[in-house]
Design a protein around this motif. Sequence first.
Motif, mmCIF file in Angstrom:
data_model
loop_
_atom_site.group_PDB
_atom_site.id
_atom_site.type_symbol
_atom_site.label_atom_id
_atom_site.label_comp_id
_atom_site.label_asym_id
_atom_site.label_seq_id
_atom_site.Cartn_x
_atom_site.Cartn_y
_atom_site.Cartn_z
ATOM 1 N N ILE A 105 0.828 -1.205 0.000
ATOM 2 C CA ILE A 105 0.000 0.000 0.000
ATOM 3 C C ILE A 105 0.861 1.252 0.000
ATOM 4 C CG2 ILE A 105 -1.611 1.340 1.399
ATOM 5 C CD1 ILE A 105 -2.966 -1.284 2.120
ATOM 6 N N GLY A 106 1.879 1.274 0.832
ATOM 7 C CA GLY A 106 2.749 2.450 0.888
ATOM 8 C C GLY A 106 3.413 2.728 -0.449
ATOM 9 N N PHE A 107 3.961 1.678 -1.045
ATOM 10 C CA PHE A 107 4.640 1.842 -2.328
ATOM 11 C C PHE A 107 3.676 2.350 -3.394
ATOM 12 C CE2 PHE A 107 6.613 0.554 -6.293
ATOM 13 C CZ PHE A 107 7.967 0.757 -6.061
ATOM 14 N N HIS A 108 2.482 1.811 -3.396
ATOM 15 C CA HIS A 108 1.500 2.188 -4.422
ATOM 16 C C HIS A 108 1.002 3.613 -4.216
ATOM 17 C CE1 HIS A 108 1.855 -1.848 -5.735
ATOM 18 N NE2 HIS A 108 0.818 -1.807 -6.530
ATOM 19 N N LEU A 109 0.792 4.000 -2.962
ATOM 20 C CA LEU A 109 0.311 5.364 -2.729
ATOM 21 C C LEU A 109 1.385 6.393 -3.069
ATOM 22 C CD1 LEU A 109 -1.836 5.117 0.522
ATOM 23 C CD2 LEU A 109 -2.552 5.098 -1.868
ATOM 24 N N ASP A 110 2.649 5.987 -3.021
ATOM 25 C CA ASP A 110 3.725 6.904 -3.377
ATOM 26 C C ASP A 110 3.821 7.139 -4.882
ATOM 27 O OD1 ASP A 110 4.676 7.518 -0.877
ATOM 28 O OD2 ASP A 110 6.072 5.826 -0.801
ATOM 29 N N ARG A 111 3.301 6.231 -5.686
ATOM 30 C CA ARG A 111 3.480 6.300 -7.137
ATOM 31 C C ARG A 111 2.190 5.984 -7.866
ATOM 32 N NH1 ARG A 111 7.088 3.946 -4.317
ATOM 33 N NH2 ARG A 111 9.347 4.276 -4.626
ATOM 34 N N PRO A 112 1.145 6.743 -7.639
ATOM 35 C CA PRO A 112 -0.145 6.387 -8.240
ATOM 36 C C PRO A 112 -0.098 6.305 -9.770
ATOM 37 C CG PRO A 112 -0.197 8.588 -7.276
ATOM 38 C CD PRO A 112 1.064 7.950 -6.816
ATOM 39 N N ASP A 113 0.634 7.215 -10.394
ATOM 40 C CA ASP A 113 0.674 7.206 -11.863
ATOM 41 C C ASP A 113 1.358 5.948 -12.393
ATOM 42 O OD1 ASP A 113 -0.669 9.563 -11.972
ATOM 43 O OD2 ASP A 113 1.041 10.799 -12.548
ATOM 44 N N ALA A 114 2.515 5.636 -11.837
ATOM 45 C CA ALA A 114 3.248 4.451 -12.307
ATOM 46 C C ALA A 114 2.439 3.180 -12.072
ATOM 47 C CB ALA A 114 4.602 4.360 -11.596
ATOM 48 N N VAL A 115 1.764 3.110 -10.940
ATOM 49 C CA VAL A 115 0.953 1.936 -10.642
ATOM 50 C C VAL A 115 -0.218 1.817 -11.599
ATOM 51 C CG1 VAL A 115 -0.612 0.928 -8.950
ATOM 52 C CG2 VAL A 115 1.571 1.870 -8.218
ATOM 53 N N PHE A 116 -0.843 2.940 -11.853
ATOM 54 C CA PHE A 116 -1.966 2.948 -12.785
ATOM 55 C C PHE A 116 -1.528 2.417 -14.148
ATOM 56 C CE2 PHE A 116 -5.869 4.893 -14.554
ATOM 57 C CZ PHE A 116 -6.728 4.597 -13.524
ATOM 58 N N ILE A 117 -0.403 2.895 -14.615
ATOM 59 C CA ILE A 117 0.110 2.445 -15.912
ATOM 60 C C ILE A 117 0.441 0.962 -15.875
ATOM 61 C CG2 ILE A 117 2.065 2.667 -17.505
ATOM 62 C CD1 ILE A 117 2.092 5.696 -16.734
#
Lengths: 196, 196
Positions: free
Chosen positions: B95-107
């Motif tokens: 969760i922490g990693f994903h919240l830090d990089r919403p754009d990269a995760v979305f892609i």
Amino acid sequence: MARKTGSHAQTTGPRVRAAAEALIARQGYAAVSMRQIAAEVGVQVGALYRYTPDKQSLLFNLMQDHMAELLQAWAAEPRPQDAAGRLRAFCRFHIGFHLDRPDAVFIANMELRNLDPENFDKIEVLRRRYESVLEDILGSGKAAGVLTFDDLRLTTMAILSMLTGVIGWYREGGRLSRARTQQIYSDMVLRAVGAA
Amino acid sequence: MARKTGSHAQTTGPRVRAAAEALIARQGYAAVSMRQIAAEVGVQVGALYRYTPDKQSLLFNLMQDHMAELLQAWAAEPRPQDAAGRLRAFCRFHIGFHLDRPDAVFIANMELRNLDPENFDKIEVLRRRYESVLEDILGSGKAAGVLTFDDLRLTTMAILSMLTGVIGWYREGGRLSRARTQQIYSDMVLRAVGAA
DNA sequence: GTCTATAATTAGATAGAC
DNA sequence: GTCTATCTAATTATAGAC
């Protein structure tokens, strides 16, 4: 799939819709051209415009009809008295409905950002309405003391993400049957909200 | 954001990458043009090709670097002894990693289908490797008798879907803090696998 | 109802000037 | 390293013949 010139109005309409759904699910709305859809149907591109005013309407109608059907199908389901029973019924329903329509579900979840703003707003209303189905079940279960969890909104979104994720890996005819998949997901959700 | 002619090599490269990431996350790869990216950076379209051989490489590099960073960041995390502790650590980390990089995760989650086949295969390997991180935790916990669930693969995918879904609704500065969000998700996951 | 032809626009990518 | 100009191909949508 070449076709001779001629009149096929009664079959072409649904075929345009079906071709658009399959292609958009596989490649994404922006990556699909009207020529591709026409080729899949077996007509020339100009003929498509007898059945849709433009490409955007094709996407919007697919999504709107899908969401309307989802809400209507849930309304037609039997409604258990207790909250835990309703939650289990919702899990079974959600997974079953999604596994029946993987393409439509994929589009409904991936193509929101390709909707024109006014179309987006209309679909958002339907999405919120469906989210509130689960939110209401969880809320009443917590109020009745049979469900235990920390935050209603977070829990609603978490469960929906988890259940919808089934379309990402489930394969018809694979290792797990549909019924077993529904069972395992339901059990996991009930445990997650303290109703095991 | 207009820019005069001149040499800016050291800043333009990262800016191209950042603009591509932001635009692709918002609109989708197929819907973003090289001209849009150039305008966001403040250069003309021809200048982009000093920093990427083509549009596809822009997408592939974003996804590959994201997945590599994800795996490397997990490897650097402290590793609790017990399976329940490792599962909780994984939830917090994910969760922490994903919240830090919403754009990269979305892609990373939306654009797999826009990768060329050879690029897709490379990203798939990294995705599987990350899935197996969670799968291994769950498997060893079940073997040790501290976790209870029905099907390892299904449970792995269900938990990943649930956790990744956080980027769909979480808003920085909103009702729930990041730490509280991590806590609630972790509790729910642990209950779901019988470790509460 | 479908076809062919085409208008108007936009796309990715390259060449050569500076 | 960036710009301007341009090439080739593809796009959505429309017009008019049959």
